[in-house]
Scaffold this motif. Structure first.
Motif, PDB file in Angstrom:
ATOM      1  N   HIS A  25     -39.546 -24.463 -18.987  1.00 20.77           N
ATOM      2  CA  HIS A  25     -40.359 -24.128 -17.824  1.00 20.77           C
ATOM      3  C   HIS A  25     -40.706 -25.384 -17.047  1.00 20.77           C
ATOM      4  CE1 HIS A  25     -43.533 -25.089 -20.739  1.00 20.77           C
ATOM      5  NE2 HIS A  25     -42.982 -24.177 -21.515  1.00 20.77           N
ATOM      6  N   ALA A  26     -41.458 -25.231 -15.987  1.00 19.30           N
ATOM      7  CA  ALA A  26     -41.656 -26.316 -15.023  1.00 19.30           C
ATOM      8  C   ALA A  26     -42.329 -27.535 -15.617  1.00 19.30           C
ATOM      9  CB  ALA A  26     -42.473 -25.798 -13.832  1.00 19.30           C
ATOM     10  N   SER A  27     -43.077 -27.397 -16.692  1.00 21.51           N
ATOM     11  CA  SER A  27     -43.757 -28.552 -17.288  1.00 21.51           C
ATOM     12  C   SER A  27     -42.789 -29.536 -17.925  1.00 21.51           C
ATOM     13  CB  SER A  27     -44.771 -28.072 -18.327  1.00 21.51           C
ATOM     14  OG  SER A  27     -44.104 -27.405 -19.391  1.00 21.51           O
ATOM     15  N   GLY A  28     -41.558 -29.134 -18.120  1.00 22.90           N
ATOM     16  CA  GLY A  28     -40.558 -30.002 -18.729  1.00 22.90           C
ATOM     17  C   GLY A  28     -40.342 -29.760 -20.203  1.00 22.90           C
ATOM     18  N   THR A  29     -41.135 -28.895 -20.814  1.00 24.61           N
ATOM     19  CA  THR A  29     -40.965 -28.574 -22.232  1.00 24.61           C
ATOM     20  C   THR A  29     -39.719 -27.713 -22.422  1.00 24.61           C
ATOM     21  OG1 THR A  29     -43.338 -28.656 -22.628  1.00 24.61           O
ATOM     22  CG2 THR A  29     -42.007 -27.483 -24.235  1.00 24.61           C
ATOM     23  N   VAL A  30     -38.892 -28.083 -23.375  1.00 24.93           N
ATOM     24  CA  VAL A  30     -37.678 -27.331 -23.695  1.00 24.93           C
ATOM     25  C   VAL A  30     -37.886 -26.668 -25.054  1.00 24.93           C
ATOM     26  CG1 VAL A  30     -35.194 -27.441 -24.095  1.00 24.93           C
ATOM     27  CG2 VAL A  30     -36.246 -28.915 -22.372  1.00 24.93           C
ATOM     28  N   GLU A  31     -37.627 -25.380 -25.124  1.00 25.62           N
ATOM     29  CA  GLU A  31     -37.853 -24.610 -26.341  1.00 25.62           C
ATOM     30  C   GLU A  31     -36.537 -23.987 -26.810  1.00 25.62           C
ATOM     31  OE1 GLU A  31     -42.388 -23.237 -25.078  1.00 25.62           O
ATOM     32  OE2 GLU A  31     -40.742 -21.776 -25.122  1.00 25.62           O
ATOM     33  N   ILE A  32     -36.395 -23.925 -28.128  1.00 29.05           N
ATOM     34  CA  ILE A  32     -35.228 -23.284 -28.750  1.00 29.05           C
ATOM     35  C   ILE A  32     -35.710 -21.970 -29.359  1.00 29.05           C
ATOM     36  CG2 ILE A  32     -33.301 -23.574 -30.327  1.00 29.05           C
ATOM     37  CD1 ILE A  32     -33.447 -25.655 -28.069  1.00 29.05           C
ATOM     38  N   TRP A  33     -35.078 -20.873 -28.928  1.00 24.25           N
ATOM     39  CA  TRP A  33     -35.490 -19.543 -29.352  1.00 24.25           C
ATOM     40  C   TRP A  33     -34.341 -18.825 -30.068  1.00 24.25           C
ATOM     41  CZ3 TRP A  33     -40.065 -16.596 -28.140  1.00 24.25           C
ATOM     42  CH2 TRP A  33     -41.044 -17.320 -27.436  1.00 24.25           C
ATOM     43  N   LYS A  34     -34.728 -17.874 -30.908  1.00 20.83           N
ATOM     44  CA  LYS A  34     -33.753 -16.933 -31.455  1.00 20.83           C
ATOM     45  C   LYS A  34     -33.380 -15.921 -30.367  1.00 20.83           C
ATOM     46  CE  LYS A  34     -36.037 -17.057 -35.995  1.00 20.83           C
ATOM     47  NZ  LYS A  34     -36.716 -16.228 -37.032  1.00 20.83           N
ATOM     48  N   GLU A  35     -32.347 -15.166 -30.629  1.00 21.74           N
ATOM     49  CA  GLU A  35     -31.915 -14.124 -29.688  1.00 21.74           C
ATOM     50  C   GLU A  35     -32.794 -12.890 -29.905  1.00 21.74           C
ATOM     51  OE1 GLU A  35     -30.008 -12.131 -26.712  1.00 21.74           O
ATOM     52  OE2 GLU A  35     -30.090 -14.260 -27.188  1.00 21.74           O
ATOM     53  N   LEU A  36     -33.715 -12.662 -28.952  1.00 17.75           N
ATOM     54  CA  LEU A  36     -34.623 -11.524 -29.004  1.00 17.75           C
ATOM     55  C   LEU A  36     -34.247 -10.511 -27.927  1.00 17.75           C
ATOM     56  CD1 LEU A  36     -38.041 -13.424 -29.340  1.00 17.75           C
ATOM     57  CD2 LEU A  36     -36.564 -12.608 -31.180  1.00 17.75           C
ATOM     58  N   SER A  37     -34.747  -9.299 -28.103  1.00 15.72           N
ATOM     59  CA  SER A  37     -34.556  -8.290 -27.054  1.00 15.72           C
ATOM     60  C   SER A  37     -35.338  -8.657 -25.805  1.00 15.72           C
ATOM     61  CB  SER A  37     -35.001  -6.925 -27.575  1.00 15.72           C
ATOM     62  OG  SER A  37     -36.366  -6.972 -28.000  1.00 15.72           O
ATOM     63  N   LEU A  38     -36.274  -9.594 -25.936  1.00 16.45           N
ATOM     64  CA  LEU A  38     -37.056 -10.064 -24.793  1.00 16.45           C
ATOM     65  C   LEU A  38     -36.184 -10.612 -23.679  1.00 16.45           C
ATOM     66  CD1 LEU A  38     -39.803 -11.119 -23.525  1.00 16.45           C
ATOM     67  CD2 LEU A  38     -39.434 -13.178 -24.922  1.00 16.45           C
ATOM     68  N   TRP A  39     -35.074 -11.265 -24.052  1.00 16.24           N
ATOM     69  CA  TRP A  39     -34.253 -11.952 -23.050  1.00 16.24           C
ATOM     70  C   TRP A  39     -33.325 -11.002 -22.280  1.00 16.24           C
ATOM     71  CZ3 TRP A  39     -37.040 -15.893 -23.003  1.00 16.24           C
ATOM     72  CH2 TRP A  39     -37.419 -16.572 -24.160  1.00 16.24           C
ATOM     73  N   ASN A  40     -33.175  -9.782 -22.741  1.00 18.20           N
ATOM     74  CA  ASN A  40     -32.262  -8.865 -22.047  1.00 18.20           C
ATOM     75  C   ASN A  40     -32.729  -8.551 -20.623  1.00 18.20           C
ATOM     76  OD1 ASN A  40     -30.671  -8.775 -24.344  1.00 18.20           O
ATOM     77  ND2 ASN A  40     -31.729  -6.972 -25.174  1.00 18.20           N
ATOM     78  N   ASP A  41     -34.026  -8.408 -20.461  1.00 21.38           N
ATOM     79  CA  ASP A  41     -34.571  -8.134 -19.119  1.00 21.38           C
ATOM     80  C   ASP A  41     -35.828  -8.994 -18.938  1.00 21.38           C
ATOM     81  OD1 ASP A  41     -34.979  -7.104 -16.631  1.00 21.38           O
ATOM     82  OD2 ASP A  41     -35.875  -5.211 -17.344  1.00 21.38           O
ATOM     83  N   PHE A  42     -35.603 -10.286 -18.917  1.00 26.23           N
ATOM     84  CA  PHE A  42     -36.719 -11.233 -18.904  1.00 26.23           C
ATOM     85  C   PHE A  42     -37.375 -11.255 -17.519  1.00 26.23           C
ATOM     86  CE2 PHE A  42     -38.286 -15.763 -18.853  1.00 26.23           C
ATOM     87  CZ  PHE A  42     -39.300 -15.561 -19.774  1.00 26.23           C
ATOM     88  N   GLN A  43     -38.691 -11.093 -17.510  1.00 24.20           N
ATOM     89  CA  GLN A  43     -39.444 -11.010 -16.265  1.00 24.20           C
ATOM     90  C   GLN A  43     -40.230 -12.284 -15.940  1.00 24.20           C
ATOM     91  OE1 GLN A  43     -39.105  -8.441 -14.254  1.00 24.20           O
ATOM     92  NE2 GLN A  43     -37.758  -7.423 -15.760  1.00 24.20           N
ATOM     93  N   GLY A  44     -40.050 -13.340 -16.741  1.00 27.27           N
ATOM     94  CA  GLY A  44     -40.772 -14.573 -16.460  1.00 27.27           C
ATOM     95  C   GLY A  44     -41.679 -14.966 -17.612  1.00 27.27           C
ATOM     96  N   PRO A  45     -42.301 -16.138 -17.515  1.00 29.45           N
ATOM     97  CA  PRO A  45     -43.148 -16.635 -18.610  1.00 29.45           C
ATOM     98  C   PRO A  45     -44.270 -15.686 -19.002  1.00 29.45           C
ATOM     99  CG  PRO A  45     -42.721 -18.359 -16.991  1.00 29.45           C
ATOM    100  CD  PRO A  45     -42.190 -17.086 -16.402  1.00 29.45           C
ATOM    101  N   THR A  46     -44.760 -14.895 -18.059  1.00 30.78           N
ATOM    102  CA  THR A  46     -45.855 -13.983 -18.410  1.00 30.78           C
ATOM    103  C   THR A  46     -45.419 -12.871 -19.357  1.00 30.78           C
ATOM    104  OG1 THR A  46     -45.369 -12.700 -16.402  1.00 30.78           O
ATOM    105  CG2 THR A  46     -47.044 -14.440 -16.233  1.00 30.78           C
TER     106      THR A  46
END
Length: 370
Positions: free
Chosen positions: A172-193
């Motif tokens: 995200h804009a702060s510059g932090t890079v995150e490594i995530w597992k493959e979740l169903s969240l990413w299929n229709d991601f609506q943003g950080p909120t």
């Protein structure tokens, strides 16, 4: 100065084997203290080392799109993830090697900084990585070993790279890079909120902060890991003494666990050991009869094997003698001269002078004729 002989070297082999087995069995397995966890992660990754984390197989896939795959395997042991930060000089990017995948952290940070204000984040496509895998059911694992070390032992002996995990890189804009597992969240991601706290607990694997995004003209200074801050890496670490066990389990596995197998077999099979003893005794008796039944002690001492084993001891015995005023007396005649008479007997003692002729090994004394 002690001499290095074949017998001495062979004599050290049982002692060396006992030391290796004792180390394998009774070496403690302390874990990295929780208070030093963050410092351990920073020190390992910043200095270019490889950080190993272990995840129980079923727990890793809970809440992911592959949760069915994880629940179907009851005895799969654990997944072994290897983390390594690598500075790519050509692209001037900091790269994270996770398994056999290469994740560009600098590119993710740059893309999130340059993202559209309406979409202030960066989300990569699904990235598949092959990782190691191990089980805890190997025979040489002891019950008191840490489960992480048991898994690594199974991987060293029987492991493979046939397990795959799917991850995503999110920034995200702060510059932090995150490594995530493959979740169903990413299929229709609506943003950080749209990211909930439960999603972070299930799917977040690691955070990387302070990734450099600035570059001076003519200088490549973004691909550095000295100032990066790593936090939130999930999984358990091997014990602090695992490198020692890894050496015994890897390069020293054959001499530690395979060469003594015949000895273990003979101990477990007393009848086989008894037969070997009987055959060996009959063979020795046959050689003794063939030699003409000489005196048993002298004949046995003259065997080539016995002479090889006792050669050094026999040589030391020949060197023993009587010590005179200037050193050792080498033969019986010099011993007789030192004591004041010849070795022939008391009848010769009266005819000889009271002091015998000095030898090469005895200094002249007062009364000797020159």
């Amino acid at each position: 100065m002690p001499r290095c002989t074949i017998t001495r070297v062979l004599g050290l082999l049982p002692l060396t084997w006992l030391c290796l087995v004792g180390t394998w069995l009774f070496l403690p397995s302390p874990q990295v203290p929780s208070t030093h966890r963050d410092a351990y992660i920073q020190q390992t990754l910043r200095t270019g080392g490889a950080l190993t984390t272990l995840h129980p197989y079923g727990d890793f896939y809970k809440g992911t799109v592959d949760r069915v795959r994880g629940s179907n395997c009851k005895d799969c042991g654990a997944l072994i993830l290897d983390w390594h930060l690598d500075a790519d000089a050509k692209s001037d990017a900091l790269v994270l090697r996770l398994g056999d995948a290469r994740l560009n952290l600098t590119d993710a940070a740059l893309q999130s900084a340059a993202a559209d204000p309406a979409k202030p984040y960066y989300l990569s496509d699904r990235i598949t990585s092959k990782v190691r895998h191990g089980t805890t059911d190997d025979a040489i694992n002891m019950p008191w070993f840490r489960w992480t070390d048991k898994v690594l032992v199974g991987e060293v002996l029987h492991g493979s790279w046939d397990n795959q995990i799917d991850v995503r890189v999110y920034s995200h804009a702060s510059g932090t890079v995150e490594i995530w597992k493959e979740l169903s969240l990413w299929n229709d991601f609506q943003g950080p909120t749209a990211i909930r706290e439960t999603d972070r607990m299930v799917g977040l694997l690691a955070n990387f902060d302070n990734i450099s995004r600035k570059q001076f003209d003519g200088a490549s200074n973004r691909a550095k890991a000295v100032d990066i801050k790593v936090s939130g890496i999930k999984g358990e670490f091997p014990s602090t003494t695992w490198p020692i066990r890894h050496t015994i389990c890897g390069p020293l596995f054959v001499p530690t666990f395979y060469l003594p197998v015949p000895v273990f077999y003979l101990i477990r099979e007393p009848m086989t050991l008894f037969i070997l003893c009987v055959v060996g005794t009959l063979a020795v008796l046959g050689l003794w009869v063939r030699a003409g039944t000489p005196e048993m002690g002298l004949w046995f001492a003259g065997l080539p094997v016995v002479r090889l084993c006792c050669r050094g001891r026999a040589r030391r015995a020949r060197r023993r003698g009587v010590w005179g005023p200037s050193g050792p007396v080498q033969d019986d005649e010099e011993e007789a001269g030192l004591l004041g008479g010849p070795k022939e007997g008391p009848s010769m003692f009266k005819a000889m002078p009271s002091v015998a002729k000095p030898s090469k090994s005895r200094a002249r004394v007062l009364g000797d004729k020159y």
